[in-house]
Design a protein around this motif. Structure first.
Motif, mmCIF file in Angstrom:
data_model
loop_
_atom_site.group_PDB
_atom_site.id
_atom_site.type_symbol
_atom_site.label_atom_id
_atom_site.label_comp_id
_atom_site.label_asym_id
_atom_site.label_seq_id
_atom_site.Cartn_x
_atom_site.Cartn_y
_atom_site.Cartn_z
ATOM 1 N N LYS A 79 25.897 30.892 27.594
ATOM 2 C CA LYS A 79 23.531 29.856 28.185
ATOM 3 C C LYS A 79 23.058 30.771 27.145
ATOM 4 O O LYS A 79 22.092 30.087 27.308
ATOM 5 N N THR A 265 17.694 27.273 24.753
ATOM 6 C CA THR A 265 18.839 27.854 25.843
ATOM 7 C C THR A 265 18.676 27.892 27.096
ATOM 8 O O THR A 265 18.217 27.688 27.590
ATOM 9 N N LEU A 266 20.133 28.048 28.278
ATOM 10 C CA LEU A 266 19.982 27.813 29.111
ATOM 11 C C LEU A 266 20.095 28.771 29.962
ATOM 12 O O LEU A 266 19.157 29.023 30.879
ATOM 13 N N LEU A 267 19.661 30.440 29.239
ATOM 14 C CA LEU A 267 19.737 31.562 29.825
ATOM 15 C C LEU A 267 18.004 31.857 30.204
ATOM 16 O O LEU A 267 17.072 31.631 29.677
#
Ligand code: SF4
Length: 362
Positions: A79, A265-267
């Motif tokens: 993530k 990013t997905l985080l």
């Protein structure tokens, strides 16, 4: 340092050069930043005095190397990662030998002596791709150390090649692998890893690969990527696990920590600032009393903080790094030349010296 700080038992322990425990590390973490920096600088001096014949704090080393990311295809989908692609993405790639040669030619032309080669977990690449690559580089560029493949990659190889990690490392070593980078360490606490990279290898698996490599005669570095979902206690547990591992094998050459870069990013996590970076690095220098070298992280923090980090426990400025794809995909793009490193290090009051992967002056 004010009297209350200097008289505290944990500060006395640090000044004696004694080992601190996790509870004491928490205490140190809450010290004023400048005081913590002073203690880390003192411990850096202790760690380096032997290596430089008593000249503990005068020299700052760096290496001339370059990153090569041989593929960006990856099926781990961490993530925090903005680098990976799937085969459906137009910009996915696997580098050819010619492309890799061109990169190494550029490195050699500026006097570089090492490549740091890592990639995504690409399930289409079999063992022959890697052995051909290593044999080719070793034969064509015998003067270049191949610092390559992080522990998560080795765990991935074990699954794809259906072979034990020890056998793969041995085969890679025979084909030219010289040392192993500490990538993919993130935070070596599984509850954290499960949140940020659930498909990546566990903490035990990461440490086990390094132990095998050290026992087979390959050194490695260790890393920590922090400032996302972990707590301070998790960071200390990470340091504790590394310290125990180093007590066992002595195979780690250096520790490098950097802060999570969130762009692309997905985080969802608010990145921490430079003070937190300096505090964490200083704490690492004190906690990791069996690591001789700590690298400052100018790639994520910028060169000015990279300079200041030399007063917070770091004794190494990392590398010239002609190319960097992973952190820069997440929005950070600091670059320096060899001349700039020499200037930055001298300006900070140290003598810049080039080194090899084993931290010997060259
Ligand atoms: S960090 Fe490495 S393993 Fe994780 S998705 Fe990115 S390339 Fe893949």
């Amino acid at each position: 340092m004010n009297a209350t700080v200097s008289e505290s038992p944990v500060v006395e322990k640090v000044l004696e050069g004694s080992r601190i425990n996790a509870a004491e590390a928490i205490e140190l973490y809450h010290l004023p930043l400048a005081d913590l920096g002073q203690l880390a600088d003192y411990r850096r001096q202790l760690a380096k005095a032997k290596a430089f014949g008593g000249r503990g704090n005068e020299i700052v080393t760096y290496i001339v190397d370059r990153n090569i990311n041989y593929t960006n295809v990856c099926n781990v989908y961490c993530k925090f990662c903005a680098f990976y692609r799937t085969e459906r993405d137009d910009d996915h790639y696997v580098l050819s030998l010619d492309q890799i040669d061109n990169k190494i030619d550029e490195l050699v032309s500026i006097g570089g002596i090492q490549i740091l080669m890592q990639g995504g977990h690409n399930p289409k690449l079999g063992i022959d791709y890697y052995l051909d690559l290593l044999n080719h580089i070793r034969e064509k560029y015998p003067q270049v150390n191949i610092h390559a493949f992080s522990p998560p990659e080795f765990n991935h190889f074990a699954e794809v090649f259906r072979m034990p990690v020890s056998e793969i490392i041995l085969k890679f070593k025979e084909a030219g692998l010289g040392s192993i980078p500490g990538g993919g360490g993130e935070i070596l606490v599984d509850k954290v890893r499960n949140r940020i990279a659930p498909l990546k290898c566990s903490s035990d698996q990461w440490l086990h690969v390094m132990e095998i490599a050290h026992n087979l005669g390959l050194n490695s570095s260790a890393t920590m990527m922090f400032g996302h979902v972990e707590s301070i206690e998790d960071r200390i547990e990470h340091l504790e696990r590394l310290r125990q591992a180093q007590d066992k094998t002595g195979g780690y050459t250096a520790f490098i920590c950097w802060t999570f870069q969130p762009e692309n990013t997905l985080l969802k996590a608010t990145p921490v600032g430079s003070a937190e970076y300096l505090r964490t690095q200083a704490l690492a220098r004190i906690y990791l009393d069996n690591f001789e070298n700590i690298q400052s992280s100018w790639v994520t923090q910028g060169t000015r903080i990279g300079q200041i980090a030399l007063r917070y426990g770091a004794n190494d400025f990392g590398s010239v790094m002609m190319e960097e794809n992973v952190v820069s995909s997440a929005g950070t793009s600091y670059r320096v030349t060899r001349e700039e490193i020499e200037l930055l290090v001298s300006e900070a009051g140290y003598e810049p010296r080039t080194r090899n992967n084993w931290y010997e002056l060259v």
